[in-house]
Structures are given as C-alpha cells and as structure tokens.
Design an enzyme around this catalytic site. Structure first.
Site: not given
Length: 312
Positions: A141, A237
């Site tokens: 990230k 997702k």
C-alpha cells in the site's frame, strides 16, 4: 425469504493504513438468509468511499426482508454494493448446486499479503515477516510520499517475491509516467489505481512498462468499456459488484475486452474471503488476505499457509 443482519467488529492484528486513513478494527455486516428451511450466510463491508454507511446498508438489507427473492430478482431490487453482496453470497451458499458442472476449486490459491503504509523501515519489517512465513506475493500500500524509498525497502527484504502496488487513487499529485518509470527497475508486477477514478482518463496518454489495474474505477460489467486503453487488469471485489452473481458478469465482460482478472477484498473474515473463491480460482492475481489481518476470524475459517489459501 427471511433476512437478518448484525454488525460485527473484528480486531486487527496491526494497524492497517492506506492512502485514505488508518484503522485498528474492521467493522462488517453479517447477513443470514433463511429460505425453505435452509440457512445461508454472507458478509459485507460498507464503504464510505462509495457513499455507503452502516445505516444505509442495513436499510437496504431490511428492504428485501420477507420477499420471495432469488439472485436474479435481487439485482433488480438493490443496486451494486455491500448490501446486495451479502445477500447474494448467502443465496449462493443456499444454491451451491447451481455452480456449473465443470466448476471446481484448486487445492490452493496463491494470495497477496498486504503491507500497509508506514515508514520504509517498518514496511520492510512487515514484508520480511511475510517472506519468512512463505509469502510469494506481497501487495504494498502506498500514498504519494516516499514511493520509491518504501518500495525499495520492501524489495530489499523480498528479493524473490512478486510485488504489486496499490496506490488507492493517491498519485494524482505525481507525474505518473515518471513515477512508473522510476519504480520499474524494482520489478513491480502491477500498479493498482494510481489516479482518482474521475481523473484516470490521463492514463490514456501513459505508456507504462508496468501493468495497471482498475479498482475504484471498476465496479460492474457496465464499467469495462471505459477502462480499455487505460488499464490492463481489473480488480473484482464482491462488495463493489454487489455479489458473486455480478462478479461473474464482470469477469466475463473484462475477459472479452482483453483485460486480465484480479480478485480483491475489503477487510473482513473468512466468510467474505470464501465467497470470492469461485472467481479467484481462475484469476491471474488474488488478494484475499482479509482474514489474515484480523485476530478473531470466524470458526472453521479459511486456512492460510505459505502465502496460499489451502483448500485441499
């Protein structure tokens, strides 16, 4: 169809930090669907980034309680998002016999392990722990600060590990072409959503040696044509598509458009991770480590070993 829902809070093993903020817990909504005497369970994560709140998602779930509803009708009753996801996945659990005859899950699926934003040294330490546990795919990230330094620190402790990057729309202030060129020597396998979804037309003018993956820019099959030329991959997702039914539709549309498939997740338990496995089974890249990041997974949760979800 009787539908009930409750909010569940999971404690994270370590603070989880992305470009939009940091958290120490993961709050989800667990949904139970009772139909014809059988029980199905689903889980979703309301996301403020997509205009959702726990109150709004609970209201959507309640709106279909006591209806004669199947997965096809559900798509017309609720919009894509968390509420429809939890109910759709619960219905799939009830209707498992509806999977194609040739459908099967492999004995194991490689999954990314996520390193959240911290100092380069702290990120390297987290990556090192994953490598020592056998991880072969690490997701880093990042925000717009110390991009190269953080990635270089992780690469130094994970020389043989596949590295992917998730910017969560945070690179709008950077020169994207220059940034991608700078990090390319670190052998980055993919960069996810470098620009805000409403600014990613700029990617049409970028020639990147690193494949780019759409996340916030891609929710359902309707988004696919607008991604061609900007991205080479889409991150599916279930909380974005509104469940497994729509996830299969997005997968089919993306493949038809020449885009590769990644399957990702929000923070949550093995209930949410397991629901995504039918799409993950044939994806080129999988990021379903949400259950690894919490300290109190559900009973009989998924088994993770050496960077894989072990199913066999």
């Amino acid at each position: 169809m009787n539908v009930s829902a409750k909010i569940v809070t999971y404690t994270l093993k370590r603070p989880f930090t992305i470009s939009r903020g940091s958290r120490n817990t993961a709050e989800v909504i667990q949904v139970t669907v009772e139909k014809d005497g059988n029980i199905g369970v689903g889980e979703c994560s309301p996301t403020g980034r997509y205009g959702e709140s726990f109150d709004s998602v609970l209201a959507e779930i309640e709106s279909v309680n006591n209806t004669q509803c199947d997965r096809t009708l559900l798509k017309s009753l609720l919009p894509p998002g968390a509420a429809r996801n939890a109910i759709d996945c619960a219905l799939w659990m009830l209707e498992a016999d509806n999977f194609p005859d040739n459908f099967s899950l492999p004995n194991q699926i490689q999954t990314a392990m996520t390193v959240s934003i911290a100092s380069p040294e702290e990120m390297a330490e987290e990556a090192k722990r994953y490598v020592e546990q056998g991880a072969t795919l690490i997701k880093v990230k990042l925000n717009a600060d110390e991009v190269y330094q953080r990635l270089a620190a992780v690469r130094a402790v994970a020389p043989d590990t596949t590295l992917i990057v998730d910017a969560n729309e945070a690179w709008g202030t950077l020169d994207i072409a220059s940034t991608l060129q700078q990090i390319a020597p670190l052998n980055i396998a993919m960069v996810e959503q470098p620009l805000p979804a409403n600014e990613d037309d700029a990617l049409n003018d970028i020639s990147s040696a690193i494949p780019l993956c759409a996340d916030e820019s891609c929710h359902t099959a309707d988004d696919v044509q607008g991604l061609v030329g900007k991205y080479q991959m889409v991150n599916i997702k279930l909380d974005k598509t509104g469940g497994l039914t729509a996830a299969f539709e997005l997968e089919q549309a993306a493949r038809a458009a020449g885009l590769q498939i990644m399957v990702g997740c929000m923070l949550g338990s093995s209930i949410a991770m397991r629901a995504a496995l039918p799409v993950a089974a044939t994806a080129v890249m999988v990021d379903l480590d949400g259950a690894v990041l919490i300290s109190d997974d559900v009973k009989n949760g998924l088994r993770y070993k050496h960077g894989n979800i072990v199913l066999g």
